[in-house]
Design a protein around this motif. Structure first.
Motif, PDB file in Angstrom:
ATOM      1  N   TYR A   1      11.520 -21.997  24.951  1.00  0.00           N
ATOM      2  CA  TYR A   1      12.431 -22.604  25.933  1.00  0.00           C
ATOM      3  C   TYR A   1      13.462 -23.513  25.259  1.00  0.00           C
ATOM      4  O   TYR A   1      14.556 -23.700  25.781  1.00  0.00           O
ATOM      5  CB  TYR A   1      11.644 -23.365  27.004  1.00  0.00           C
ATOM      6  CG  TYR A   1      11.043 -22.419  28.026  1.00  0.00           C
ATOM      7  CD1 TYR A   1      11.729 -22.073  29.187  1.00  0.00           C
ATOM      8  CD2 TYR A   1       9.800 -21.843  27.821  1.00  0.00           C
ATOM      9  CE1 TYR A   1      11.189 -21.187  30.116  1.00  0.00           C
ATOM     10  CE2 TYR A   1       9.249 -20.958  28.735  1.00  0.00           C
ATOM     11  CZ  TYR A   1       9.960 -20.633  29.881  1.00  0.00           C
ATOM     12  OH  TYR A   1       9.426 -19.743  30.786  1.00  0.00           O
TER      13      TYR A   1
ATOM     14  N   HIS B   1      11.653 -15.439  28.436  1.00  0.00           N
ATOM     15  CA  HIS B   1      11.342 -16.416  27.382  1.00  0.00           C
ATOM     16  C   HIS B   1      10.763 -15.765  26.127  1.00  0.00           C
ATOM     17  O   HIS B   1      10.776 -16.373  25.062  1.00  0.00           O
ATOM     18  CB  HIS B   1      10.473 -17.557  27.910  1.00  0.00           C
ATOM     19  CG  HIS B   1       9.032 -17.233  28.115  1.00  0.00           C
ATOM     20  ND1 HIS B   1       8.567 -16.579  29.222  1.00  0.00           N
ATOM     21  CD2 HIS B   1       7.942 -17.484  27.347  1.00  0.00           C
ATOM     22  CE1 HIS B   1       7.252 -16.447  29.134  1.00  0.00           C
ATOM     23  NE2 HIS B   1       6.843 -16.980  28.001  1.00  0.00           N
TER      24      HIS B   1
ATOM     25  N   ASP C   1       9.389 -24.262  20.639  1.00  0.00           N
ATOM     26  CA  ASP C   1       9.018 -23.455  21.803  1.00  0.00           C
ATOM     27  C   ASP C   1      10.218 -22.597  22.200  1.00  0.00           C
ATOM     28  O   ASP C   1      11.380 -22.994  22.043  1.00  0.00           O
ATOM     29  CB  ASP C   1       8.644 -24.397  22.956  1.00  0.00           C
ATOM     30  CG  ASP C   1       8.072 -23.628  24.121  1.00  0.00           C
ATOM     31  OD1 ASP C   1       6.902 -23.247  24.033  1.00  0.00           O
ATOM     32  OD2 ASP C   1       8.817 -23.370  25.096  1.00  0.00           O
TER      33      ASP C   1
ATOM     34  N   ALA D   1      10.958 -29.118  26.603  1.00  0.00           N
ATOM     35  CA  ALA D   1      11.935 -28.458  25.712  1.00  0.00           C
ATOM     36  C   ALA D   1      13.203 -29.294  25.620  1.00  0.00           C
ATOM     37  O   ALA D   1      13.790 -29.445  24.533  1.00  0.00           O
ATOM     38  CB  ALA D   1      12.256 -27.063  26.248  1.00  0.00           C
TER      39      ALA D   1
ATOM     40  N   LYS E   1       5.752 -28.181  32.604  1.00  0.00           N
ATOM     41  CA  LYS E   1       5.087 -27.608  31.431  1.00  0.00           C
ATOM     42  C   LYS E   1       6.070 -27.258  30.316  1.00  0.00           C
ATOM     43  O   LYS E   1       5.785 -27.427  29.142  1.00  0.00           O
ATOM     44  CB  LYS E   1       4.401 -26.314  31.893  1.00  0.00           C
ATOM     45  CG  LYS E   1       2.992 -26.118  31.442  1.00  0.00           C
ATOM     46  CD  LYS E   1       2.327 -24.927  32.126  1.00  0.00           C
ATOM     47  CE  LYS E   1       3.111 -23.632  32.119  1.00  0.00           C
ATOM     48  NZ  LYS E   1       2.517 -22.567  32.934  1.00  0.00           N
ATOM     49  N   LYS E   2       7.226 -26.746  30.697  1.00  0.00           N
ATOM     50  CA  LYS E   2       8.112 -26.171  29.678  1.00  0.00           C
ATOM     51  C   LYS E   2       9.506 -26.799  29.604  1.00  0.00           C
ATOM     52  O   LYS E   2      10.013 -27.052  28.508  1.00  0.00           O
ATOM     53  CB  LYS E   2       8.288 -24.663  29.943  1.00  0.00           C
ATOM     54  CG  LYS E   2       7.026 -23.846  29.731  1.00  0.00           C
ATOM     55  CD  LYS E   2       6.671 -23.751  28.274  1.00  0.00           C
ATOM     56  CE  LYS E   2       5.480 -22.861  28.027  1.00  0.00           C
ATOM     57  NZ  LYS E   2       5.080 -22.857  26.620  1.00  0.00           N
TER      58      LYS E   2
END
Ligand code: NDP
Ligand SMILES: O=C1O[C@H](COP(=O)(O)O)[C@@H](O)[C@H](O)[C@H]1O
Length: 598
Positions: free
Chosen positions: A523, A283, A521, A129, A124-125
């Motif tokens: 991240y 985060h 984002d 990123a 997801k992240k």
């Protein structure tokens, strides 16, 4: 040409957004100049440190360098001209820095290993990123990404999995699929157990092949459940550390469940790593508006003088999600909302908000100030706390589940999915000012914001025009962290016309209207910082200890006394008790939805 602060790869350089036609090679050159200045700064600090530890970037110097590169440069300036100009203003050390940088770029490499690559957070992240950083040319020239987990996967299968979650920014669609293919070619996979030194040695061998004899810098991102952190750190450190560059480890929360378990985790981590190598991620610190807090406060004369008990009545830190624990109930039930959101995300924002002016923007100076705030706070008491848990609710023919309906949650669980708390900082600046926190899942909206309610105007000439509810007429500064980032200030204003009627209006900085660039984002920022050795946005162990000592007593009391949470319907505004808690301190929650809160 108007020169503004805007960055493509924020850590490296700045340029004018109005110079979008500014050639990319010129941009690259500016980037290089700034980078070489940073490289010099980090080299200087490296000399005094062992190789295995970090080379912190001198942020002040960095900002100076960025400011230097922001000097207006006309469009149409040739690359050669620009290079000559920049070289002419460089000191001998900087020219040497530029040469060293070029050498370093060619001779060093960064390997990023995502431990737990098959998991939710990685997909997801973390991979998205990393791709965003790659797209923005923020990753070093030589880099390799490895996924590590127990699941059996080939490189092609990892790439296929990762490709499904990559997206390009709305404003960066150019060559997107080409860039994705290039990025995916640099992603590899190694399957292994988290407690096997042998398996990590296998990873080490593969990393070495990619590093091709260059200075190897290695970043491990622990995206795994906390019970296996130490096994993974031990094996990575003993079998896959860099032999000639730095080795850093990003650790995801939760950092323990209380003071004792957190201290034990830190102690175990430090058996294998120095504090400098540990990057504890929160985060929320990487979110754009949280990062902007200090800018707002310290670079605008109008705010800092008001930033104290003298003018501020209360501060509210609010987090809400409009969904439950869906799928994460197993993890969540062991932690609850206080540990999941308050003790870390909201408390970190509070510390940044309330700290004194740091000596500089260096990580240690900022973290020193944050620790002072945390250590000046009173441990949270049960009477200053309200807890809740969501229950099933049917709306529009749809039935939303209760928290305990989640199959991974034990029957009869008392774990709070909502909490509100009143905290106090016993120092000269904030004595008596309530800092109210509210965090909940399965509420009516998804939002994170900071609300600052100012005092009433003494002897207000316009009291008659305002009415009896003075609270409603006081200024409120709202920093909406997400979604739809904004900073707005509620003011009283004369309604245009011949009469003298006042109303409330907003001075509004709405990011989507003001800035065309998509917000990165959190991240992305944090990964880039970890690669660069910038620790400002990561949690130091003494900060963590101070944070836990504020919450541990009340967490224990809640559990020992088996306090029953107030049940609230899924999708509601949460327990009524939160309003009583606020009222106890003469506070009204600011998120009740007035006409000028967009
Ligand atoms: N997901 C999120 O939104 C957030 C997560 N975090 C934190 O990030 C970390 C990773 O989260 P997330 O990706 O959701 O975690 P997952 O539960 O998805 O676990 C990640 C990987 O770890 C391995 N794993 C899972 N359980 C075990 C186990 N009991 N023993 C050994 N290996 C296991 C699995 O890989 P395999 O079986 O292939 O080895 C899994 O794919 C956690 O510390 C979490 O608290 C923090 C903030 C948000
Ligand atoms: O750390 C966590 O944060 C998420 C919320 O993060 P956001 O960036 O989407 O606001 C939360 O859902 C999760 O429970 C928690 O562990």
């Amino acid at each position: 040409m108007a020169t503004l602060y805007s960055t493509q790869c924020p850590s490296f350089f700045a340029y004018s957004p109005s110079s979008s036609s500014f050639s990319s090679s010129n941009l690259a050159l500016l980037q290089r100049v700034n980078f070489s200045r940073r490289f010099l700064a980090s080299k200087a600090s490296l000399k005094s440190q062992p190789l295995s530890s970090q080379a912190p970037v001198n942020t002040q110097q960095h900002h100076g360098a960025v400011a230097a590169a922001v000097t207006p440069i006309e469009n149409g300036t040739s690359h050669k001209q620009l290079k000559a100009e920049l070289l002419s203003v460089m000191s001998p050390e900087e020219s040497q820095g530029e040469a060293d940088f070029e050498k370093d770029e060619n001779e060093s490499t960064v390997s990023i290993t995502v431990v737990g690559a098959s998991g939710d957070l990685a997909k997801k992240k973390i991979f998205p990123a990393l791709f965003a950083l790659y797209y923005e040319d923020c990753l070093p020239k030589h880099f390799t990404i490895y996924g590590y987990a127990r699941s059996k996967m080939t490189d092609a299968e990892l790439r296929n999995m990762v490709s499904k979650t990559l997206t390009c920014r709305i404003d960066k669609r150019e060559n997107c699929s080409e860039k994705m293919d290039q990025f995916l070619k640099r992603c590899f996979y190694h399957s292994g157990q988290y407690d096997s030194q042998e398996n990590f040695a296998g990873l080490d061998k593969k990393l070495k092949e990619h590093e091709g004899g260059r200075t190897s810098n290695r970043l491990f991102y622990l995206s795994i459940p906390p019970n296996i952190f130490i096994d993974a750190v031990k094996c990575a450190s003993l079998s896959a550390s860099s032999g000639n560059g730095w080795t850093r480890v990003i650790v995801e929360k939760p950092f323990g469940r209380d003071s004792e378990s957190s201290a034990a985790l830190t102690k175990s981590l430090k058996q294998y790593l120095t504090e400098d190598q540990i990057f504890r991620i929160d985060h929320y610190l990487g979110k754009e508006l949280v990062e902007n807090l200090s800018v707002l406060r310290f670079s605008n004369l109008i705010f800092e003088p008001l930033w104290s008990r003298q003018y501020i009545r209360n501060v509210q830190l609010i987090f809400s999600e409009d969904f439950g624990t869906e799928g994460r109930g197993g993890y969540f039930d062991h932690y609850g909302i206080i540990r999941d959101i308050m003790q870390n995300h909201l408390l970190q924002i509070l510390a940044l908000f309330a700290m004194e002016t740091p000596v500089s923007l260096d990580a240690e100076d900022i973290r020193n100030e944050k620790v002072k705030v945390l250590r000046s706070m009173r441990p949270l008491q049960l009477q200053n706390m309200v807890i809740g848990q969501y229950k099933s609710h049917t709306r529009g023919g749809v039935t939303y589940p209760a928290y305990v309906d989640d199959k991974t949650v034990p029957d009869g669980s008392l774990t709070p999915t909502f909490a509100a708390a009143a905290l106090f900082i016993d120092n000269a600046r904030w004595d008596g000012v309530p800092f109210l926190m509210k965090a909940g899942k399965a509420l009516h909206n998804k939002r994170a914001e900071i609300r600052v309610q100012f005092r009433h105007v003494p002897g207000n000439l316009y009291n008659r025009n305002i009415g009896t509810d003075l609270d409603r007429a006081t200024n409120e500064l709202v920093i909406r962290v997400q979604p739809d980032e904004a900073i707005y200030l509620k003011i009283n204003n004369k309604v245009p016309g011949l009469g003298m009627k006042l109303d409330r209006s907003n001075l509004n900085l709405h990011y989507a209207a003001r800035y065309s660039k998509e917000i990165p984002d959190a991240y992305e920022r944090l990964l880039l910082d970890a690669i660069e050795g910038e620790r400002r946005l990561f949690i130091r162990s003494d900060e963590l200890d101070a944070a836990w000592s504020l919450f541990t007593p009340v967490l224990k009391e809640l559990e020992e006394k088996r306090i029953i949470p107030e049940y609230y319907p899924y999708g509601s505004r949460g327990p009524v008790g939160a309003h009583y808690l606020a009222a106890k301190y003469n506070v009204r929650w600011g998120d009740l939805g007035t006409d000028i809160d967009q």
